[in-house]
Design a protein around this motif. Sequence first.
Motif, PDB file in Angstrom:
ATOM      1  N   ASN A   6       3.086  -5.048  17.737  1.00 18.77           N
ATOM      2  CA  ASN A   6       4.359  -4.357  17.983  1.00 18.77           C
ATOM      3  C   ASN A   6       4.057  -2.969  18.522  1.00 18.77           C
ATOM      4  O   ASN A   6       3.542  -2.125  17.797  1.00 18.77           O
ATOM      5  CB  ASN A   6       5.161  -4.203  16.677  1.00 18.77           C
ATOM      6  N   SER A   7       4.416  -2.721  19.760  1.00 20.91           N
ATOM      7  CA  SER A   7       4.058  -1.442  20.377  1.00 20.91           C
ATOM      8  C   SER A   7       4.736  -0.248  19.705  1.00 20.91           C
ATOM      9  O   SER A   7       4.147   0.817  19.591  1.00 20.91           O
ATOM     10  CB  SER A   7       4.382  -1.462  21.868  1.00 20.91           C
ATOM     11  N   ASN A   8       5.967  -0.405  19.275  1.00 18.09           N
ATOM     12  CA  ASN A   8       6.679   0.697  18.618  1.00 18.09           C
ATOM     13  C   ASN A   8       6.986   0.309  17.177  1.00 18.09           C
ATOM     14  O   ASN A   8       7.812  -0.541  16.928  1.00 18.09           O
ATOM     15  CB  ASN A   8       7.991   1.007  19.348  1.00 18.09           C
ATOM     16  N   TYR A   9       6.309   0.959  16.262  1.00 15.12           N
ATOM     17  CA  TYR A   9       6.545   0.671  14.853  1.00 15.12           C
ATOM     18  C   TYR A   9       6.516   1.986  14.098  1.00 15.12           C
ATOM     19  O   TYR A   9       5.677   2.850  14.353  1.00 15.12           O
ATOM     20  CB  TYR A   9       5.480  -0.289  14.292  1.00 15.12           C
ATOM     21  N   TYR A  10       7.424   2.154  13.166  1.00 12.65           N
ATOM     22  CA  TYR A  10       7.517   3.392  12.404  1.00 12.65           C
ATOM     23  C   TYR A  10       6.865   3.206  11.034  1.00 12.65           C
ATOM     24  O   TYR A  10       7.125   2.232  10.330  1.00 12.65           O
ATOM     25  CB  TYR A  10       8.982   3.812  12.217  1.00 12.65           C
ATOM     26  N   PHE A  11       6.024   4.162  10.677  1.00 11.86           N
ATOM     27  CA  PHE A  11       5.348   4.164   9.377  1.00 11.86           C
ATOM     28  C   PHE A  11       5.879   5.325   8.555  1.00 11.86           C
ATOM     29  O   PHE A  11       6.019   6.438   9.052  1.00 11.86           O
ATOM     30  CB  PHE A  11       3.834   4.300   9.562  1.00 11.86           C
ATOM     31  N   LEU A  47      -2.462  -1.973   9.564  1.00 10.73           N
ATOM     32  CA  LEU A  47      -1.825  -1.018  10.473  1.00 10.73           C
ATOM     33  C   LEU A  47      -2.227  -1.295  11.924  1.00 10.73           C
ATOM     34  O   LEU A  47      -1.386  -1.309  12.820  1.00 10.73           O
ATOM     35  CB  LEU A  47      -2.208   0.409  10.080  1.00 10.73           C
ATOM     36  N   LEU A  48      -3.500  -1.556  12.149  1.00  7.79           N
ATOM     37  CA  LEU A  48      -3.958  -1.877  13.505  1.00  7.79           C
ATOM     38  C   LEU A  48      -3.367  -3.196  13.991  1.00  7.79           C
ATOM     39  O   LEU A  48      -2.980  -3.312  15.161  1.00  7.79           O
ATOM     40  CB  LEU A  48      -5.486  -1.910  13.561  1.00  7.79           C
ATOM     41  N   LYS A  58      -2.682   8.706  19.632  1.00  4.42           N
ATOM     42  CA  LYS A  58      -1.430   9.465  19.638  1.00  4.42           C
ATOM     43  C   LYS A  58      -0.841   9.542  18.237  1.00  4.42           C
ATOM     44  O   LYS A  58      -0.346  10.590  17.808  1.00  4.42           O
ATOM     45  CB  LYS A  58      -0.441   8.818  20.596  1.00  4.42           C
ATOM     46  N   LEU A  59      -0.902   8.430  17.492  1.00  7.16           N
ATOM     47  CA  LEU A  59      -0.335   8.374  16.147  1.00  7.16           C
ATOM     48  C   LEU A  59      -1.023   9.366  15.206  1.00  7.16           C
ATOM     49  O   LEU A  59      -0.375  10.007  14.395  1.00  7.16           O
ATOM     50  CB  LEU A  59      -0.442   6.946  15.598  1.00  7.16           C
ATOM     51  N   ALA A  85       0.807  -1.212   0.000  1.00  2.72           N
ATOM     52  CA  ALA A  85       0.000   0.000   0.000  1.00  2.72           C
ATOM     53  C   ALA A  85       0.847   1.272   0.000  1.00  2.72           C
ATOM     54  O   ALA A  85       0.321   2.356  -0.203  1.00  2.72           O
ATOM     55  CB  ALA A  85      -0.928   0.009   1.212  1.00  2.72           C
ATOM     56  N   GLY A  86       2.153   1.138   0.232  1.00  2.53           N
ATOM     57  CA  GLY A  86       3.032   2.301   0.245  1.00  2.53           C
ATOM     58  C   GLY A  86       3.097   3.014   1.579  1.00  2.53           C
ATOM     59  O   GLY A  86       3.561   4.145   1.658  1.00  2.53           O
ATOM     60  N   VAL A  87       2.643   2.363   2.638  1.00  2.00           N
ATOM     61  CA  VAL A  87       2.670   2.951   3.972  1.00  2.00           C
ATOM     62  C   VAL A  87       4.052   2.790   4.601  1.00  2.00           C
ATOM     63  O   VAL A  87       4.502   3.647   5.352  1.00  2.00           O
ATOM     64  CB  VAL A  87       1.570   2.338   4.867  1.00  2.00           C
ATOM     65  N   ILE A  88       4.719   1.679   4.301  1.00  2.00           N
ATOM     66  CA  ILE A  88       6.107   1.494   4.720  1.00  2.00           C
ATOM     67  C   ILE A  88       6.950   1.256   3.468  1.00  2.00           C
ATOM     68  O   ILE A  88       6.473   0.677   2.499  1.00  2.00           O
ATOM     69  CB  ILE A  88       6.277   0.335   5.738  1.00  2.00           C
ATOM     70  N   PHE A  89       8.172   1.728   3.515  1.00  2.00           N
ATOM     71  CA  PHE A  89       9.029   1.650   2.328  1.00  2.00           C
ATOM     72  C   PHE A  89      10.081   0.542   2.411  1.00  2.00           C
ATOM     73  O   PHE A  89      10.680   0.193   1.416  1.00  2.00           O
ATOM     74  CB  PHE A  89       9.737   2.987   2.090  1.00  2.00           C
TER      75      PHE A  89
END
Length: 166
Positions: free
Chosen positions: A127-132, A120-121, A161-162, A61-65
Amino acid sequence: MLIGETNFESLNKRLNYYIQKGKLFNPRKGIYAKQAYSMNELACLLYTPSYISLEFVLQQAGVIFQFNSQITVVSYLSRTIEIEGIALSFRKIKNEILIDTFGINTDDKGVSMATPERALLDILYLNSNYYFDNLNLIDVDLIFKILPIYKSKVLTKRVTKLFNND
């Protein structure tokens, strides 16, 4: 069932013959496929119920590279298997979440794949900490519609928060 063979030994010999001739593949014990089988379809069939989600969907989907060649699947168990050089990574999630089909699309071949919002959910739940990399492609309204199936106050806080909806 396809060929009407009722004798197990004859059926086993015939299957082995087709495998040796290259007309059938045997990617896993008890599973046979034609030459042009879909790895996504196989991933959903190995352990059911399951659906393709997490990094695989978000990458498409292009949310993560970050490129990752493995297919990530949400299921009732956790394990990683390799078939023909492709890793299938199964991640365990609660049964109540797994069987809820909101945010999951199933095609005519039985391949169930999460929407980017559901993926994403799922990833935030596991994983509590994930970078998008690119959240602009995510439908925030759909995120908050899917969120209640997780029944998690911690996940709700992370998502709020996100998306800065304090």
